[in-house]
Write an enzyme that holds these catalytic residues in place. Structure first.
Site, short mmCIF file in Angstrom:
data_model
loop_
_atom_site.label_atom_id
_atom_site.label_comp_id
_atom_site.label_asym_id
_atom_site.label_seq_id
_atom_site.Cartn_x
_atom_site.Cartn_y
_atom_site.Cartn_z
CE LYS A 121 -4.84 -2.42 1.00
NZ LYS A 121 -5.11 -1.06 0.53
CB SER B 273 -0.96 -0.04 1.19
OG SER B 273 -1.92 0.96 1.13
CG ASP C 200 7.31 4.69 -11.63
OD1 ASP C 200 8.00 3.65 -11.61
OD2 ASP C 200 6.07 4.68 -11.77
#
Length: 553
Positions: A324, A299, A310
């Site tokens: 998740k 999460s 990224d």
């Protein structure tokens, strides 16, 4: 007027009354944030409940029936929509809020008895005179032992409003009489950043346990303390971090990213795209950074790791994270219970959703995913990782994958060199935890002479703890296996010592001890010392396959 027409007003009146009864039932049981019953399926459900209440052969506790039905309904949706009863709402929220009102102890339940593992310094129990190792056997003159005693029961009993008092009956080690202590409940602060220290002369380390209301503030305090010790590069450990509040992960990512970088966005059927971007005010935008993850990172921890990966801001080391990527919104019922309903998905800056596949909320493979990964060999070989989602690309054009967690930039296998079936049985049975507690309890006065981790560990390693454990376990049904004990000696000793360190000192000392020989921490240090913390673009030879496809940047 004929006979049929004569009864029309009566039938209309009965229909109106039935409608009112059904509406009142649902108003009492389901009113809350945005909960309106509007479609034919729900009308069918309300009719069912009314009929059961009206005609079933035995009397029915409708409230209890609804309590049991709601989790089953939500369970059909996805793995993370869930119902929390009114009794459990406070416990579910306490860890993330960063504080609660209680007596200020850490406890374990052994042999149907609550045993105090640690007393929070300066807390209510400490001020009242309780000690680690005490056994709480009565609460307000009522027996507080037996098979019905669970962690949930203990927490409900010991927590309470600030300023209220509770009388605890305690049996102290080496004594037979019950001592009574009156404890005044007070606010107990919990920490989501339990450990921050220097790994070497220039490398700081921070462990984030979850993402609560105060995590960002705790991190800033930890980093300020590390600054005073001269840290120039940083390791953030998210292993085992099951997540928490989105805004805390966004705040932390912002500290390390340049201006106007996408951190995360959420989107769902009824939830328009909502982006979170960096404001450029972070204090550590240029600091070399490594982030540690594993299969227990979920999460919000995946949001932080995914944002830094990224944006090519940090090197991610460890094993593939949990996966998740569903957003839950808390919705409260009038009786104080709540449900956490999935309303959207998380997406990392490159556009990937990290939610691993599932077919329904009752998907057995989803529940057993980590076991299946282990059996497939993923914990031991990077080649065994199954990427079920499409390829995406970071700012520099590095390939990342969606559809199943964050795959680290550098894989570190779980070390099973000294693993044996004896070690597995010793850990899974709980015998090491029991031995660690009992040894600590019986030797507490001597162990308390050591107030730092290094000296305590040196003393413990001279105590032949593995042999003592083998004898202890053998007397409790775990047959002695000398060859296996010899092979797993290092693992057994590490586990035993770690539990004693935790029981005598604190979580920070426990973390420092475990990190000393940790291969993932070792790899993080290697990367930082080699100046490889900032990811690099793919080689020019791969230029044709590189696509700067970071969505929204």
């Amino acid at each position: 007027m004929n006979k049929k027409n004569r009864f029309i007003p009566l039938w209309l009146a009965i229909a109106a009354i039935v409608g009112i009864v059904i509406g009142t039932f649902y108003g009492n049981h389901f009113q809350g944030n945005r909960l309106n019953i509007i479609n034919t399926g729900s009308n069918k459900l309300s009719s069912l409940l009314y009929t059961l209440d009206d005609q079933y052969v035995d009397s029915i506790d409708m409230g209890d029936l609804v309590e049991k039905a709601i989790p089953l309904i939500l369970g059909e949706l996805d793995p993370h929509s869930l119902y929390i009863s009114a009794n459990d709402v406070q416990i579910a929220n306490d860890d993330l809020r960063g504080s609660f009102s209680g007596v200020g102890i850490e406890f374990v339940i052994r042999n149907d008895t609550l045993r105090v593992q640690n007393v929070i310094k300066g807390g209510p129990s400490d001020q009242a005179g309780l000690l680690a190792g005490d056994k709480i056997v009565t609460v307000d003159d009522s027996v507080f032992t037996g098979p019905q005693l669970t962690n949930e029961v203990a927490m409900h009993t010991l927590k309470g409003e600030q300023g209220t008092q509770v009388k605890l009956g305690v049996v102290r080690y080496g004594e037979s009489e019950v001592k009574e202590f009156t404890v005044t409940r007070d606010v107990i602060v919990t920490y989501s950043v339990p450990s921050a220290y220097m790994l070497d002369e220039t490398t700081g380390y921070v462990k984030i346990k979850n993402f609560g209301e105060n995590t960002y503030t705790e991190l800033l305090v930890a980093l300020a303390r590390l600054s005073m010790e001269g840290f120039e590069q940083l390791v953030i450990d998210l292993r085992g971090n099951t997540g928490g509040y989105l805004f805390s992960a966004v705040q932390i990512a912002n500290e390390f990213l340049p201006r106007d970088r996408l951190i995360v966005y959420t989107e769902g059927r009824r939830s328009p795209r909502d982006e979170h971007r960096s404001n450029g005010r972070g204090s550590y935008k240029q600091m070399p950074l490594v982030v540690l993850i594993d299969e227990g990172s979920a999460s919000a921890s995946e949001i932080l790791a995914g944002a830094l990966q990224d944006n090519d801001r940090a090197t991610i080391i460890g094993r593939r994270s949990f996966g998740k990527g569903l957003v839950q919104q808390p919705l409260s019922f009038a009786d104080g219970s709540m449900m956490r309903l999935t309303i959207a998905r998380y997406y990392t800056p490159s556009g990937r959703c990290i939610q691993k596949p599932y077919t329904s909320g009752m998907d057995r493979d989803y529940e057993e995913d980590l076991l299946l990964r282990y059996q497939h060999g993923e914990f031991f070989s990077q080649d065994s990782i199954k990427h079920t989602g499409p390829e995406y690309f970071t700012t520099l054009g590095r390939t990342v994958y969606g559809g199943g967690g964050i795959t680290p930039d550098i894989f570190v296998a779980e070390d099973t060199t000294d693993f044996t079936t004896y070690y597995r049985e010793a850990t899974l049975s709980g015998l090491i935890l029991q031995f660690g507690y009992d040894y600590t309890d019986q030797n507490r006065q001597k162990l308390k002479e050591y107030d730092n981790q290094e000296d305590l560990v040196k003393y413990l390693k001279r105590q032949n703890l593995v042999e003592k454990f083998a004898h202890y376990a053998d007397s409790r049904g775990l047959r002695r296996r000398n060859l296996m004990i010899q092979k797993s000696h290092k693992l057994l000793e590490q586990f035993i010592v770690s539990r004693i360190v935790y029981g005598i000192l604190d979580e920070d000392a426990w973390t420092q001890f475990l990190n000393q020989d940790d291969p993932t921490v070792g790899e993080a240090l290697r990367v930082l010392r080699a100046g490889e913390a900032f990811p690099k673009a793919p080689d020019a030879s791969d230029a044709d396959s590189v696509r700067l496809g970071s969505e929204g940047q």
